[in-house]
Each structure stands twice: as C-alpha cells, then as structure tokens.
Motif scaffolding. Structure first.
Motif, short mmCIF file in Angstrom:
data_model
loop_
_atom_site.label_atom_id
_atom_site.label_comp_id
_atom_site.label_asym_id
_atom_site.label_seq_id
_atom_site.Cartn_x
_atom_site.Cartn_y
_atom_site.Cartn_z
N LEU A 216 -3.48 69.91 38.21
CA LEU A 216 -2.12 69.19 39.04
C LEU A 216 -0.83 69.20 38.21
O LEU A 216 -0.92 68.96 36.93
CB LEU A 216 -2.60 67.85 39.26
CG LEU A 216 -1.58 66.63 39.52
CD1 LEU A 216 -0.90 66.96 40.99
CD2 LEU A 216 -2.01 65.15 39.35
N CYS A 217 0.23 69.52 38.61
CA CYS A 217 1.40 69.42 37.98
C CYS A 217 2.10 67.99 38.19
O CYS A 217 2.50 67.59 39.49
CB CYS A 217 2.60 70.74 38.39
SG CYS A 217 4.17 70.24 37.83
N ILE A 218 2.11 67.23 37.25
CA ILE A 218 2.78 65.97 37.81
C ILE A 218 4.13 65.82 37.79
O ILE A 218 4.77 64.83 38.45
CB ILE A 218 2.39 64.65 36.69
CG1 ILE A 218 2.85 65.16 35.26
CG2 ILE A 218 1.00 64.65 36.48
CD1 ILE A 218 2.80 64.11 34.19
N ALA A 219 5.02 66.86 37.69
CA ALA A 219 6.38 66.97 38.14
C ALA A 219 6.49 67.36 39.58
O ALA A 219 7.34 66.55 40.45
CB ALA A 219 6.98 67.93 37.33
N CYS A 220 5.86 68.22 40.11
CA CYS A 220 5.86 68.49 41.65
C CYS A 220 4.66 68.13 42.52
O CYS A 220 4.77 68.29 43.60
CB CYS A 220 6.33 69.95 41.78
SG CYS A 220 4.81 71.22 41.43
N ARG A 221 3.77 67.40 41.67
CA ARG A 221 2.65 67.15 42.39
C ARG A 221 1.78 68.09 43.23
O ARG A 221 1.16 68.08 44.34
CB ARG A 221 2.87 66.14 43.58
CG ARG A 221 3.66 64.89 43.05
CD ARG A 221 2.99 64.14 41.91
NE ARG A 221 1.73 63.51 42.15
CZ ARG A 221 0.96 63.14 41.20
NH1 ARG A 221 1.59 62.83 40.02
NH2 ARG A 221 -0.17 62.43 41.60
N PHE B 286 0.83 77.17 33.21
CA PHE B 286 1.91 76.61 33.67
C PHE B 286 2.05 76.52 35.10
O PHE B 286 1.22 77.21 35.87
CB PHE B 286 3.11 77.87 33.32
CG PHE B 286 2.65 79.00 33.82
CD1 PHE B 286 2.98 79.51 34.87
CD2 PHE B 286 1.83 80.03 33.12
CE1 PHE B 286 2.65 80.80 35.50
CE2 PHE B 286 1.54 81.09 33.40
CZ PHE B 286 1.96 81.79 34.76
N CYS B 287 3.04 75.60 35.62
CA CYS B 287 3.20 75.51 37.02
C CYS B 287 3.48 76.75 37.66
O CYS B 287 4.47 77.25 37.14
CB CYS B 287 3.97 74.22 37.30
SG CYS B 287 4.34 73.84 39.09
N PRO B 288 2.96 77.14 38.85
CA PRO B 288 3.55 78.24 39.38
C PRO B 288 4.37 78.01 40.60
O PRO B 288 4.96 78.97 41.32
CB PRO B 288 2.17 78.64 40.13
CG PRO B 288 1.16 77.72 40.28
CD PRO B 288 1.73 76.64 39.40
N ASN B 289 4.75 76.78 40.99
CA ASN B 289 5.51 76.29 42.04
C ASN B 289 7.01 76.72 41.92
O ASN B 289 7.73 76.31 41.00
CB ASN B 289 5.37 74.69 42.29
CG ASN B 289 6.43 74.39 43.39
OD1 ASN B 289 6.91 75.21 43.94
ND2 ASN B 289 6.23 73.15 43.66
N PRO B 290 7.79 77.50 42.59
CA PRO B 290 9.06 78.30 42.62
C PRO B 290 9.92 76.99 42.44
O PRO B 290 11.09 77.44 42.06
CB PRO B 290 9.21 79.13 43.53
CG PRO B 290 8.14 79.15 44.50
CD PRO B 290 6.94 78.48 43.76
N ASP B 291 9.71 76.17 43.15
CA ASP B 291 10.79 74.89 43.40
C ASP B 291 10.66 73.93 42.31
O ASP B 291 11.18 72.79 42.46
CB ASP B 291 10.40 74.15 44.98
CG ASP B 291 10.69 75.39 45.87
OD1 ASP B 291 11.63 76.10 45.55
OD2 ASP B 291 9.92 75.27 47.16
N CYS B 292 9.65 74.00 41.44
CA CYS B 292 9.49 73.19 40.34
C CYS B 292 10.34 73.44 39.30
O CYS B 292 10.33 74.64 38.71
CB CYS B 292 7.88 73.12 40.03
SG CYS B 292 7.52 71.66 38.50
N ALA B 293 10.87 72.40 38.39
CA ALA B 293 11.66 72.44 37.12
C ALA B 293 10.92 73.06 36.03
O ALA B 293 11.16 73.71 35.14
CB ALA B 293 12.35 71.27 36.85
#
Ligand SMILES: [Zn+2]
Length: 404
Positions: free
Chosen positions: A59-64, A27-34
C-alpha cells in the motif's frame, strides 16, 4: 530516461517498532502519485497476502494505491508456481534448449518460450539499470560464430536444413572487461561494420563518459572504423604557410584512445602465439595496461568465454536449435545469459580470500573463499544474486540517488 522533479520528502515511520516487512526495494507505480518510482522512500506499507496468494500486497500511503510486489516482473499474473518459473529460466540460463527444458518440467514449449521472452525483457531493463558509469581499463571485443536454426526437425530435408542454417549463420558479438569479467554488451548479427558500430556504441553507453579503456579485438578490420567513430574528434591542422587556405579539419582518434588487435597464431588447433598490433596509441601505453594482467591469461579467458557461451546458450552451442526461434529466441537467450553471468555466477578467478576460515556444515574442509561475480568485481553490487532475486527485482523507472 525521464526523471520527474525532485522527489517528495521521505516518509519516516513514527511507530517505534522496526517494520517487519521490508519494502525498501519497492516503489509506487501510480503515475499520478508524487512518490511514483522512488525506491525506499518510506511511502509503502505491506498489506498481507490477498486471498492467500503467494505475493504480498503493498500500500502506498501517499496515494492510497494498492499493488502486488510482483508488479512489472515476469511473475505478475502467472498461475504457475514461482519455483517452476524460476527453475525453467535457470535451466535455459544453464544452456538447456527450450524443448529440453519443456520436457524436463513437463511444460508446453510455447509456455517456456513465452516465459523466456518475458524474462529477457525484464533482464534487459535490469542490466540497463545496473550497467552504467562503469570504469574499466580494457575492453575486449569478440565475435563468436553462431548457427541459427529456424528449422524444426523432420519438417524439411537434411540438405535443405543445412542450406538454411548456412544462410542464417550469424555472429554473437561480445564486449567484456577481462579484469572483472563483466559482460558489457552482447548482441547478435552479421559480421559487418554496422554490427561493429553497434557493439562499440553499446559499450560506450555503459562506460563512464570520461572512461577511455584500451580496446582489444581480433583482426576484423571494421572495428577500427567503429572505434574511431565513437572515440574520435575534429582536429584543425595548423597552417603550413602564413598565407593560403586554412587546412580542412580532420577527424582523428582521441589522444587517449588505445586500440590493439590481438593476432593469434593457431597451429594444429592449438594457440601457439599471441601478438598485439597497436592500431591507436603507442605500444608502451598498451603494454602499461596489459602488463599487470599478463598476455596469456588475457587470451585464455576469451577462449574460455566462447566455450562458456556455447555451454550456456543452447542455440549457439549446437546445430540443433529448438522450436521456431530464429534470431529473436537467440537474442533473448543471450540477454538472459548476460545477466546470469554478470550477477548470478561466481567466477572462480575472481574469488576473494576470506579474512578467516569459516567452518562448513558437516565434515568438509573450512571455507576460505568468498565467491565473487563479475558485477561484484566491477563494484556494481556487493553480493551474489540468485536468479530468483533478479527475476523478482522491480526495476525502477529511473536511476535512484545513491547513499541517501
Ligand atoms: Zn503512490
């Protein structure tokens, strides 16, 4: 557990070829990513191994955003080899002490301790992630005497060491489902009401809200209060007479609560008799739960568990504990043991017959059994986990939707 607003739409790969690298457990760990925290939502792409390292970059293609597949695990940012770390943790889980493990792998004992601490933290989250909403028919609560030692050999006199050991004597508190052998809770503390409360509370946390199993304990009387606290309700007694004050409401056990104490008679260190004293509920109701399992099996396994814990948790089994560890070290070894026992160790009594015999490599006899761990028996997972897989599992920040 904080869960954000509904997840964003899944991203479906438009390329026809099946993705070769599986990102479905990440899963994407970026707190600002949906897409943060949503597992297998199609937003991740594998991006190879940066600078030839052992781990893939995702790579998360939503938040790059880029992150390593070990983010949040014990392996993140470690220079030591994966095999070494896994083997060290496995050795600890198998009951070799910290010093012993350090000697076997020629690693500094403080490094071993550090890895244990990190592994334990991760495994607690792992347990929490998998152990919830569990349905069981009975729970056995037990305390096992543990001796802790904060004493390094040779630093204090033997008499002093023994005296300290006595003072630090503690109990390992265990809650287990005797059918699946799942360890629901394990903790460390004195033999007090507060600890009994704490253990029952931990059990109530992992059980389904409407699950009220039969509780079995030894004769330690504080369990009664602890169970009554968690499985009780206010009852308004009816008025005895038409007039006069309304009687005060009373806190009584829930009608479905079953609780029996297991009274063991031991003669010359042999268990000669086991009796159940019903505390809450009726003997018929208690027997109805116990009958399919058999009394003897029932008590045999808890004795067996005590033995297994002694073998697998170094500090419990021997007087000679290792390195600084007082209470914290042992607590971490217990956290490690809980997950290892539940997810990694197939249990002989749980094995399931295979529909057909499988030939084995070499000249051995055909395989007839499918190994089964307590977590499999409890329906929490469908396979035996290796310790490496457990340690590499990135625990998502909230429970994931099932079957979508
Ligand atoms: Zn993202």
């Amino acid at each position: 557990m904080y869960m954000p607003c509904p997840p964003p739409p899944r991203i479906v790969s438009t390329r026809g070829r099946r993705r070769q690298v599986d990102t479905a457990t990440h899963f994407c760990p970026n707190p600002d990513c949906a897409y943060r925290g949503w597992v297998g939502w199609g937003n991740l792409r594998a991006n190879g191994h940066p600078s030839g390292g052992p781990w893939r970059q995702l790579l998360c293609i939503a938040c790059r955003g880029y992150f390593l597949e070990t983010l949040g695990t014990l392996f993140h940012g470690k220079h030591a080899s994966v095999d070494l770390i896994v083997h060290v943790i496995a050795c600890l889980a198998e009951g070799l002490g910290i010093r012993g493990t350090a000697r076997v792998f020629e690693v500094d004992p403080n490094t071993v301790l550090q890895w244990l601490v990190e592994a334990a933290e991760q495994l607690r989250a792992f347990s929490q992630h998998f152990l919830h909403g569990i349905r069981v028919r009975q729970v056995q609560l037990d305390e096992l005497f543990a001796l802790l030692s904060a004493v390094k050999a040779g630093e204090v006199s033997e008499a002093e060491a023994i005296e300290r050991l006595e003072r630090m004597s503690q109990w390992v508190w265990v809650a287990m489902d005797p059918e699946s052998k799942l360890l629901l809770a394990i903790d460390l503390g004195h033999r007090t009401l507060a600890m009994a409360q704490h253990l029952v509370h931990s059990v109530a946390q992992v059980l389904a809200p409407d699950c009220a199993p039969l509780f079995l304990t030894d004769g330690f009387r504080e369990y009664m209060t602890a169970l009554l606290t968690h499985y009780g309700h206010w009852v308004q007694p009816p008025r005895q007479q038409a007039q006069g004050p309304i009687p005060r409401p009373r806190w009584l056990p829930l009608p479905q609560l079953l609780y029996a104490q297991v009274v063991k008679t031991v003669r010359r260190r042999h268990l000669v008799r086991v009796r159940h004293c019903v505390v809450f509920g009726t003997l018929e109701a208690v027997n109805a739960v116990l009958a399919p399992l058999g009394y003897q099996i029932n008590t045999a396994f808890i004795e067996r568990l005590n033995l297994t814990i002694r073998q697998h948790v170094a500090a419990v089994g021997r007087r000679v504990s290792t390195l600084c560890k007082g209470e914290e070290g042992l607590r971490q070894q217990l956290a490690l043991y809980q997950t290892y026992h539940n997810f990694c160790l197939p249990h002989a009594s749980l094995r399931q017959p295979l529909p057909q015999l499988l030939p084995t490599n070499g000249s051995g006899s055909a395989k007839q059994w499918r190994p089964c761990t307590p977590a499999m028996a409890a329906g929490l997972t469908d396979r035996v986990w290796s310790l490496r897989e457990v340690l590499l599992y990135r625990v998502p920040p909230w429970p994931q939707p099932v079957g979508v």
